[in-house]
Design a protein around this motif. Sequence first.
Motif, PDB file in Angstrom:
ATOM      1  N   ASP A 150       2.941  -4.157   3.642  1.00  0.00           N
ATOM      2  CA  ASP A 150       4.011  -2.963   4.026  1.00  0.00           C
ATOM      3  C   ASP A 150       3.391  -1.716   4.247  1.00  0.00           C
ATOM      4  OD1 ASP A 150       5.997  -4.895   3.658  1.00  0.00           O
ATOM      5  OD2 ASP A 150       6.518  -4.277   1.658  1.00  0.00           O
ATOM      6  N   ASN A 151       2.413  -1.186   3.443  1.00  0.00           N
ATOM      7  CA  ASN A 151       1.938   0.097   3.738  1.00  0.00           C
ATOM      8  C   ASN A 151       1.202   0.153   5.230  1.00  0.00           C
ATOM      9  OD1 ASN A 151       2.773   0.936   1.301  1.00  0.00           O
ATOM     10  ND2 ASN A 151       0.565   0.536   0.395  1.00  0.00           N
ATOM     11  N   ILE A 152       0.461  -0.952   5.494  1.00  0.00           N
ATOM     12  CA  ILE A 152      -0.002  -0.955   6.829  1.00  0.00           C
ATOM     13  C   ILE A 152       0.937  -0.965   7.984  1.00  0.00           C
ATOM     14  CG2 ILE A 152      -1.691  -2.408   8.404  1.00  0.00           C
ATOM     15  CD1 ILE A 152      -3.043  -3.476   5.894  1.00  0.00           C
ATOM     16  N   SER A 153       1.943  -1.978   7.971  1.00  0.00           N
ATOM     17  CA  SER A 153       2.887  -2.111   8.950  1.00  0.00           C
ATOM     18  C   SER A 153       3.874  -0.730   8.961  1.00  0.00           C
ATOM     19  CB  SER A 153       4.012  -3.208   8.379  1.00  0.00           C
ATOM     20  OG  SER A 153       5.235  -3.202   9.117  1.00  0.00           O
ATOM     21  N   ARG A 154       4.130   0.086   8.090  1.00  0.00           N
ATOM     22  CA  ARG A 154       4.955   1.167   8.188  1.00  0.00           C
ATOM     23  C   ARG A 154       4.227   2.367   9.022  1.00  0.00           C
ATOM     24  NH1 ARG A 154       5.812   1.039   3.106  1.00  0.00           N
ATOM     25  NH2 ARG A 154       4.845   2.937   2.515  1.00  0.00           N
ATOM     26  N   MET A 155       2.661   2.168   8.526  1.00  0.00           N
ATOM     27  CA  MET A 155       1.990   3.449   9.302  1.00  0.00           C
ATOM     28  C   MET A 155       1.765   2.929  10.636  1.00  0.00           C
ATOM     29  SD  MET A 155       0.736   6.482   8.451  1.00  0.00           S
ATOM     30  CE  MET A 155       0.596   6.346   6.789  1.00  0.00           C
ATOM     31  N   LEU A 156       1.470   1.731  10.997  1.00  0.00           N
ATOM     32  CA  LEU A 156       1.426   1.431  12.276  1.00  0.00           C
ATOM     33  C   LEU A 156       2.770   1.579  13.094  1.00  0.00           C
ATOM     34  CD1 LEU A 156      -0.147  -0.302  14.497  1.00  0.00           C
ATOM     35  CD2 LEU A 156       0.878  -2.347  13.592  1.00  0.00           C
TER      36      LEU A 156
END
Lengths: 364, 364
Positions: free
Chosen positions: B19-25
Amino acid sequence: MLEKITKPSLMVNKAITLDNISRMLEKTKAAGAIFRPHFKTHQSGVVGQWFRSFGIHKITVSSVSMAQYFALHGWKDITIAFPVNLRELPAINHLALSAKINLLVESIEVINALETGLDHISDVYIKVDVGAARTGIAIDNSEAIISLAEQIKSKLKLKLAGFLSHAGQTYKAKGITEIEEIARCSQKKLFEIKEKLKDPSLILSWGDTPSCSMLPELNGFDEWRPGNFVFYDIMQYHIGSCELNDIAVAMACPVVAVHPERNQIVVYGGAIHFSKERIIADNGFELYGYVVEFTENGWSKPIAGAWLSSLSQEHGIVNLPSTMIQQFRPGDIIGILPVHSCLAVSAMNELISIEGEIIPCFKG
Amino acid sequence: MLEKITKPSLMVNKAITLDNISRMLEKTKAAGAIFRPHFKTHQSGVVGQWFRSFGIHKITVSSVSMAQYFALHGWKDITIAFPVNLRELPAINHLALSAKINLLVESIEVINALETGLDHISDVYIKVDVGAARTGIAIDNSEAIISLAEQIKSKLKLKLAGFLSHAGQTYKAKGITEIEEIARCSQKKLFEIKEKLKDPSLILSWGDTPSCSMLPELNGFDEWRPGNFVFYDIMQYHIGSCELNDIAVAMACPVVAVHPERNQIVVYGGAIHFSKERIIADNGFELYGYVVEFTENGWSKPIAGAWLSSLSQEHGIVNLPSTMIQQFRPGDIIGILPVHSCLAVSAMNELISIEGEIIPCFKG
């Protein structure tokens, strides 16, 4: 000796180390006491061998993993000076096949679990809290200590070996008088407890480098377990445990940037190498290490007015006198005496002697 | 998931991490910017693979060693966001055989050494100090920045790729307004420098998790390099970069002693596992982590009134509300959300997913 250094490397001066070991050994011998050095500082089979060359055969460690490492290096009498971690009972049983492992307890619950779970008979020490308020039964609660001792004696698999203390508060003591008072007062109370148990074979075991270094004589306790003294560091120098030239480790750090406009250089050498242990003084002054220059056979005295002032993950910021800043170029190597040598060693994979010998360390 | 835990283990919640990766991406995509995450936080080939599954192919690291590790894991475009360490030029040359390595420079001296020592043509970024006062040329010294840019352009082996900044001062910023001001003001100045060089292909690269997390839109810069956001931690929560339930790592620590008389338990988990990074508040209050309980699928919210209050080499002292202390027994496992996840990861040999997968990490 620096040609091969490409990244932060913890250099060890073997001659200073041997002097530190020899001095502490002589002090314990003069007191007729057992010397059981704590190996959590150097964490190295090679440095262990240096101790062994002095005839030292009993050691202290701070984890089951570290006990495994030193058992593999042939050590046969190891005290794990950390409360028994019940999750590692199978590992302790396995370890006991190759070495005498002495355990640390402070509760009935753990004693009962050991009686059920140990495959062998083990020496146990009761951890007594002499004021550090970290682990152990408070020294003034002699009733609880004696009650636990009686419980241990009733167990088949446990042999009460003595009482073990770590006067961690000596790190904050204001000089030798306070340290002497802590040791003397604790010794008196522990001796009274030992007397009540009517077992003269019980060992009173005492640790911490400040008291072992600063007490003029190591009398009163049966066993001494200093660790940090092998290398010392800036923290110990500030406490008064050692002179600057007793410090046996220095981190060699490549210079990567020079900033004359703020009298700072940036080195490759950060929190992951030194840890973030620091000394704080008034006005927000922070100190992570003293700065030295390497010489043919070791390193210089610390440079006056120079200090490691800040650490991030890989960067260290070194403050230098304005008169010196122009001496440094990217690609140079500078030395840093660490604030806490135990944590610096623990952060590294190996040490390097100033003669160039690679000294592998335990990785926990 | 805790049955096999015997010593301090850093547990990772993969779902939160993704989730953290996806949101920042998504945030970088919305701004049409390059996302070049900093891998110094997780330092793991496996977690790198999670990033790759999102189609991410450009990364940042903080050392040549870390670049070597990720090159071995198939990464082909790696920025080493640390001033070139001239002592590692041979390693950089070797690395460049298998990946595009982008370097960071801030002085003529290092540029000249690269021109002489590199075996290949390399992209270089000028490090611009936007106020953190760690490395780089001060942003207000645009003359020096432009002069260095011109020097780089005159070299055969160097290609000026852009300007790279790390606004480390956002860690001490008082909320979003101050962070917006730092980013906006720096962007304006960097853009002016870029304009003067008349090269629209130059990349303005911006880092730091607080600004990447808190800025509502990631406009203005061409490339974003946050690292910590992958796991977040208590420091980031205090800054305001994340919610508590965005924190993706928790250290599982065995309880080794229970002290109801001072509302504390002692855990196996110390400075060598967490680092000594801490948060200090008034009245000498020190915080090394929040306390959670592990559940079937992860961990609870932090326990109110509970915190990791002290660390020595292997010990952690956890303060608990008096109403809870009796719930804990030696041999139990308790969770700690670390203050600084980058340093906690760096201290460990591996991570463990809450599904039980062992996730090896780089050891520097």
